[in-house]
Design a protein around this motif. Structure first.
Motif, PDB file in Angstrom:
ATOM      1  N   SER A 105       0.940  -1.209  -0.005  1.00 30.81           N
ATOM      2  CA  SER A 105      -0.003  -0.077   0.066  1.00 30.81           C
ATOM      3  C   SER A 105       0.816   1.131   0.003  1.00 30.81           C
ATOM      4  N   ASN A 106       0.884   1.985  -1.081  1.00 34.64           N
ATOM      5  CA  ASN A 106       1.790   3.071  -1.344  1.00 34.64           C
ATOM      6  C   ASN A 106       1.194   4.461  -1.556  1.00 34.64           C
ATOM      7  N   TYR A 107       1.089   4.962  -0.403  1.00 34.72           N
ATOM      8  CA  TYR A 107       0.614   6.422  -0.352  1.00 34.72           C
ATOM      9  C   TYR A 107       1.684   7.627   0.155  1.00 34.72           C
ATOM     10  N   GLY A 108       2.845   6.962  -0.080  1.00 38.14           N
ATOM     11  CA  GLY A 108       4.028   7.715   0.291  1.00 38.14           C
ATOM     12  C   GLY A 108       4.336   9.069  -0.744  1.00 38.14           C
ATOM     13  N   ALA A 109       5.528   9.493  -0.495  1.00 39.11           N
ATOM     14  CA  ALA A 109       5.717  10.655  -1.175  1.00 39.11           C
ATOM     15  C   ALA A 109       5.756  10.615  -2.811  1.00 39.11           C
ATOM     16  N   GLY A 110       5.992   9.493  -3.343  1.00 40.59           N
ATOM     17  CA  GLY A 110       6.096   9.122  -4.540  1.00 40.59           C
ATOM     18  C   GLY A 110       6.261   7.591  -4.871  1.00 40.59           C
ATOM     19  N   ASP A 111       6.325   7.378  -6.206  1.00 40.50           N
ATOM     20  CA  ASP A 111       6.552   5.933  -6.858  1.00 40.50           C
ATOM     21  C   ASP A 111       7.838   5.107  -6.250  1.00 40.50           C
ATOM     22  N   ILE A 112       7.423   3.779  -5.984  1.00 41.54           N
ATOM     23  CA  ILE A 112       8.777   3.033  -5.269  1.00 41.54           C
ATOM     24  C   ILE A 112       9.344   2.279  -6.649  1.00 41.54           C
ATOM     25  N   ASP A 113      10.637   2.725  -6.984  1.00 36.54           N
ATOM     26  CA  ASP A 113      11.252   1.898  -7.955  1.00 36.54           C
ATOM     27  C   ASP A 113      12.249   0.803  -7.548  1.00 36.54           C
ATOM     28  N   ASN A 114      12.283  -0.210  -8.307  1.00 35.79           N
ATOM     29  CA  ASN A 114      13.448  -1.313  -8.304  1.00 35.79           C
ATOM     30  C   ASN A 114      13.667  -1.287  -6.879  1.00 35.79           C
ATOM     31  N   THR A 115      12.876  -2.048  -6.146  1.00 35.39           N
ATOM     32  CA  THR A 115      13.011  -2.223  -4.727  1.00 35.39           C
ATOM     33  C   THR A 115      13.127  -3.665  -4.636  1.00 35.39           C
ATOM     34  N   VAL A 116      13.517  -4.239  -3.437  1.00 35.60           N
ATOM     35  CA  VAL A 116      13.453  -5.694  -3.131  1.00 35.60           C
ATOM     36  C   VAL A 116      12.929  -5.837  -1.690  1.00 35.60           C
TER      37      VAL A 116
ATOM     38  N   GLU B  54      11.898  -9.297  -6.160  1.00 35.93           N
ATOM     39  CA  GLU B  54      12.154  -8.194  -6.820  1.00 35.93           C
ATOM     40  C   GLU B  54      10.960  -7.301  -7.313  1.00 35.93           C
ATOM     41  N   VAL B  55      10.896  -5.892  -7.019  1.00 39.12           N
ATOM     42  CA  VAL B  55       9.814  -5.121  -7.362  1.00 39.12           C
ATOM     43  C   VAL B  55      10.102  -4.024  -8.300  1.00 39.12           C
ATOM     44  N   PRO B  56       9.932  -4.120  -9.580  1.00 40.72           N
ATOM     45  CA  PRO B  56      10.269  -3.037 -10.499  1.00 40.72           C
ATOM     46  C   PRO B  56       9.606  -1.652 -10.207  1.00 40.72           C
ATOM     47  N   GLU B  57       8.227  -1.729  -9.738  1.00 43.85           N
ATOM     48  CA  GLU B  57       7.606  -0.478  -9.340  1.00 43.85           C
ATOM     49  C   GLU B  57       6.429  -0.638  -8.769  1.00 43.85           C
ATOM     50  N   ILE B  58       6.062   0.156  -7.695  1.00 49.42           N
ATOM     51  CA  ILE B  58       4.745   0.346  -6.919  1.00 49.42           C
ATOM     52  C   ILE B  58       4.369   1.769  -7.177  1.00 49.42           C
ATOM     53  N   ARG B  59       3.414   1.836  -7.924  1.00 51.16           N
ATOM     54  CA  ARG B  59       2.989   3.374  -8.098  1.00 51.16           C
ATOM     55  C   ARG B  59       2.492   4.207  -6.976  1.00 51.16           C
ATOM     56  N   GLN B  60       2.690   5.191  -6.789  1.00 52.34           N
ATOM     57  CA  GLN B  60       2.293   6.168  -5.624  1.00 52.34           C
ATOM     58  C   GLN B  60       0.492   6.331  -5.712  1.00 52.34           C
ATOM     59  N   GLY B  61       0.000   5.884  -4.444  1.00 55.19           N
ATOM     60  CA  GLY B  61      -1.693   5.986  -4.686  1.00 55.19           C
ATOM     61  C   GLY B  61      -2.171   4.672  -5.140  1.00 55.19           C
ATOM     62  N   THR B  62      -1.533   3.675  -5.038  1.00 58.46           N
ATOM     63  CA  THR B  62      -2.256   2.347  -5.268  1.00 58.46           C
ATOM     64  C   THR B  62      -1.699   1.266  -4.342  1.00 58.46           C
ATOM     65  N   VAL B  63      -2.665   0.221  -4.266  1.00 56.67           N
ATOM     66  CA  VAL B  63      -2.146  -1.202  -3.820  1.00 56.67           C
ATOM     67  C   VAL B  63      -1.847  -2.129  -4.913  1.00 56.67           C
ATOM     68  N   ASP B  64      -0.590  -2.177  -4.837  1.00 53.82           N
ATOM     69  CA  ASP B  64       0.084  -3.201  -5.916  1.00 53.82           C
ATOM     70  C   ASP B  64       0.457  -4.416  -5.401  1.00 53.82           C
TER      71      ASP B  64
END
Length: 903
Positions: A641-652, A670-680
């Motif tokens: 659940s990403n309601y942070g300041a921005g997208d989360i890119d290329n994280t583990v 390995e997570v290429p992207e979690i877009r801000q404002g989404t539950v991915d």
């Protein structure tokens, strides 16, 4: 300087007037004889009537006064103030009447905003200022602005009490309307001219940021203006520029606007005014909230004005900064003020710390239309004027983003819609709602609302929270189960076009902490807690009070975690408003917080642990159940659940499952992207539990690599095959008389309470009792509905040998859900004082039963182990099989040698 200020804080002359004779008796003409300190209340000054009553439904006011109270002070007007225009400012009070010497100035009745009296020009020299405050005839009583349950209906004057003197031409008001797309702010400037002459002047404006690491200086502008009337209103567009700093929860950048008015011509007057504003756009975009183009999930606290030392909200900035910093440490970014409006200092602190505020009208009741039987024109127009006053006074604050017409409103939907429509036309800076949880028995999308605070989106199962009172069935998923981590509210909001916020989420009670009593050193006395302590002592359970407090609190945290995560798992959800992070000492005494009434930790959970599931970015594991057997597959979908300041890119995401000493499984996603404002979805964990040394409690740990963002979940693994053969020396019975006969013969008996057993008991229920047992017991009884079981979880002697083969902690956890739900905890009020159950069910403070889930003893010649859960009926559950196995193994051993005599 154009404005001089005299603080009137300090000692005032004073008189009570319970007979309300002071107006006709002209108290303002005579010197009052008593004394009082202002700012303050009659309660704080120990004025009024000593309260001999000991309340048990709420805290008790030590001194009560309802009526007229007169406050008087001699003031000195200096020669420097000659020909100045003088105003009296009372920051917060009740209904006030003001006299200067023998002249009646007027009356004001806002209980939410300052009272500002224009005294006009006053001759230099001594004068007598008299203020009468009336807290007995409030236009609309019954909200948390005046409720005896929290703030109390005090009499007094709070905050700033000042005289100000200005030239007869002055800047009276400035309202700021930010436009971040145009990089400008629209300013509505109101100028007063009390000279009676037509004047002209120059208005200069200058602004700069002041609390941000990046300083921004906005160029000065000036305007030639004409002041032909007593009041002149000017609309100005002030360009902030490309270096504009935005306000949000991460970077709450503020600007200070300096305005200077200089008249031209023969008569020279100067007026200075400063306001604070910010560049931000808070909006509803589809089903979610948006701040400056970024999606926001509101993690809210419902604030009911609980301030037990004073009986009112603090008026100073330092206190509010401390309050909000505590709340932020628990992941809170939003406050809903339940039927009350906080003072200026609260808004300022929220501005500085990036908290989103929802303010409500001080109203909790019905609205009616003209022509309807119960329509009250005075009450309606009071609420309308109070709403306008709140908006006019506080809407410059960037933290003030939402306004509600009240709580749980009823009556005419059209009347409420018309009110909201009119308020939006008055000021479009806020988002508006037609009340919080209004028409709760028949929820429908409100016509004029920008957002919807509700517990259901339609009657019945369309819930958006996990717990309800038994008077408002059906119950929520946390109460009704079975437990899992896949529940969302997607179906409930699927046809709702505006943001939905869960109303008053949680309400999970914990047992009182009687050590808290010593903290109540102010105007409110904890006779309720003292009474509950006496009841516990009389019931013979006071020695376990501390353990009850801790164990019930652990269960409350467990349920709050699932409440919050269910909302975070729901795509497109607006937010939650907890009830509460903090205890509520009224309405029967609702100890529903993880913090006490003083915002102090109750020791159930640390801020860091709470933020694992209540923060802007949360790692979520979604799985079907909590209990497994060896050889079963454990499968969990991992979401972010990403309601942070921005997208989360290329994280583990690192994950591991273990028991604290040994790690059974480990992996990475390995997570290429979690877009801000989404539950991915970030990935899936799928594994076989064959190698686990069952029975065992395991923990699934999730963590972003190189980050402190983490979360964890408990699961239980039991042997695939469990021996539940009844040893020949053990007799099993569910019949009281049969069991007694067997025990008289010297037998060893496992006594299992099932639905047919005749025994004094209560209904088994896993979740803590909702809000407050006495309050909702009455609600159920009045509605002719079954009363809630009223229990608060279990206190478990997890080191007892009967539980050696059943891994558990001292408090309720999810592996107990089916066991407790299929139980009938036995009432042991008449049992021997020395009987200490292996597993004791915690009763509420009102009833104080001694309740046994698992206990043992001797009867006549025999030994008995009582299991108040019908484990035989739920043998399809591995936890039930394992608990039965553990009990039987213990009973067959030499360790089974109970000492307490039963019956």
């Amino acid at each position: 300087m154009d404005v001089n200020t005299i603080s009137l804080s300090g000692e005032w002359k004073f008189s009570l007037d319970p007979e309300k004779a002071g107006i006709t008796g002209k108290y303002y003409e005579n010197e009052l004889t008593d004394k009082i300190i202002l700012p303050g209340t009659t309660d704080e000054n120990k004025k009024g009537f000593k309260n001999e009553k000991h309340e048990t439904e709420r805290l008790t006011r030590e001194y009560i006064y309802i009526g007229y109270a007169w406050y008087q002070k001699e003031i000195e007007i200096s020669e420097a103030w000659k020909n100045k225009y003088i105003l009296l400012f009372l920051e917060r009070t009740r209904i006030s009447h003001v006299w200067l010497d023998d002249k009646y100035i007027g009356t004001q009745n806002s209980i939410c905003t300052p009272h500002l009296y224009e005294l006009g020009r006053i001759d230099p020299g001594p004068h007598r200022l008299t203020i009468m405050v009336d807290n007995s005839e409030l236009p609309v009583p019954g909200s948390h602005q005046t409720s005896p349950d929290t703030q109390t209906n005090w009499n007094g004057i709070l905050g700033r009490i000042e005289l100000t003197a200005t030239d007869p031409v002055w800047i009276n008001d400035i309202n700021a309307y930010p436009d971040i797309r145009g990089k400008k702010v629209r300013l509505k400037v109101q100028i007063r001219n009390e000279t009676g002459k037509k004047l002209s002047g120059i208005l200069r404006l200058k602004a700069n940021s002041f609390n941000s690491p990046d300083f921004h200086n906005v160029p000065e502008v000036s305007y030639n203006i004409s002041l032909e009337n007593q009041t002149t209103e000017i609309d100005i567009e002030y360009f902030i520029g490309d270096n504009m700093l935005l306000w949000d929860e991460y970077s709450p950048s503020l600007y200070r606007l300096y305005a200077k008015l200089s008249t031209t011509g023969a008569e020279k007057y100067i007026s200075l005014k400063e306001i604070t504003f910010a560049m931000r756009e808070f909006s509803a975009k589809g089903t979610q909230f948006n701040i400056n183009g970024r999606t926001v999930f509101l993690r809210g606290k419902t604030d009911c004005c609980v301030f037990p030392l004073t009986g009112y909200a603090p008026m100073d900035l330092k206190s509010w900064l401390e309050i909000f910093q505590i709340a932020k440490s628990y992941g809170i970014n939003h406050y809903r003020f339940h039927t009350w409006c906080p003072p200026e200092a609260c808004f300022t602190a929220a501005d500085m710390l990036g908290i989103f505020l929802q303010v409500e009208l001080p109203y909790w009741g019905p609205f009616y239309e003209p022509g309807e039987k119960d329509y009250n024109e005075n009450a309606f127009y009071y609420l309308y004027s109070e709403a306008r006053a709140i908006i006019k006074t506080f809407a410059n604050h960037p933290s003030f983003v939402m306004f509600s017409a009240g709580n749980e409103l009823s009556g005419s939907r059209r009347a409420i819609s018309e009110l909201i429509k009119t308020l939006r036309e008055y000021d479009s800076r806020l988002l508006y709602s037609e009340g919080s949880n209004s028409f709760l028995w028949d929820p429908k999308i409100p016509d004029e609302s920008d957002f919807w605070v509700t517990m259901r989106t339609a009657p019945g199962d369309s819930m958006v929270r996990g717990s309800f009172s038994h008077a408002d069935k059906p119950l929520g998923h946390i109460q009704a189960g079975p437990p899992n981590t896949r529940k969302t509210y997607a179906d409930s909001i699927s046809n709702i076009p505006i943001p939905v916020i869960s109303h008053e989420v949680g309400q999970y009670q914990s047992y009182p902490n009687f050590r808290e009593i010593e903290k109540y050193t102010g105007v409110l006395k904890p006779y309720n807690l003292e009474t509950f302590r006496q009841r516990a002592e009389k019931a013979g359970i006071l020695d376990k009070a501390d353990d009850f407090h801790k164990a019930s609190g652990k269960l409350a945290v467990l349920c709050y975690k699932e409440e919050i995560e269910a909302a975070l798992r729901t795509p497109g959800f607006g937010g939650i408003q907890l009830l509460d992070l903090q205890d509520f000492p009224g309405q029967g005494t609702a100890l529903v917080g993880i913090l006490d009434s003083f915002m102090h930790s109750k020791g159930f959970v640390t801020p860091e642990e709470w933020r694992e599931f209540c923060s802007d970015i949360v790692l979520l594991a979604c799985f079907d159940k909590y209990t497994y057997t060896t050889g079963e597959e454990f499968c969990a979908e991992i979401k972010v659940s990403n309601y942070g300041a921005g997208d989360i890119d290329n994280t583990v995401i690192e994950w591991w499952i273990g028991n604290g000493q040994e790690t059974y499984f480990r992996g990475f996603l390995e997570v290429p992207e979690i877009r801000q404002g989404t539950v991915d979805t970030a990935g899936e964990i799928k594994l076989n539990l064959e190698g686990v040394k069952a029975p065992e409690k395991l923990t699934l740990n999730l963590k972003f690599k190189n980050s402190d963002i983490k979360n964890h979940y408990s699961i239980w693994v039991y042997p695939k095959k469990t021996d539940i053969t009844i040893p020949s020396e053990i007799c099993v019975s569910n019949n009281t008389e049969e069991a007694k006969s067997l025990l008289k013969e010297g037998k060893t008996v496992l006594f299992v309470v099932d639905k047919n057993t005749e025994i004094d008991s209560v209904e088994g229920f896993f979740a803590p009792d909702f809000w407050c047992y006495p309050m909702f017991r009455k609600a159920c009884e009045d509605a002719g509905k079954p009363v809630a079981p009223g229990t608060l979880g279990i206190l478990c002697n997890n080191n007892h040998p009967a539980l050696k083969e059943f891994p558990c902690d001292y408090y309720s956890d999810w592996q107990w859900w089916h066991i407790i739900t299929n139980s009938r905890p036995v009432i042991l009020d008449k049992a021997a004082p020395g009987l200490n159950p292996v597993v004791q069910v915690i009763d509420n403070f009102d009833r104080n039963h001694r309740l046994g889930l698992l206990f043992e003893g001797r009867y006549k010649k025999g030994k008995v182990f009582v299991c108040a859960s019908d484990l035989f009926s739920i043998q399809d559950k591995p936890e039930a099989r394992q608990l039965l196995h553990s009990i039987l193994k213990y009973m067959a051993s030499e360790e089974f040698n109970p000492e307490t005599v039963l019956g």
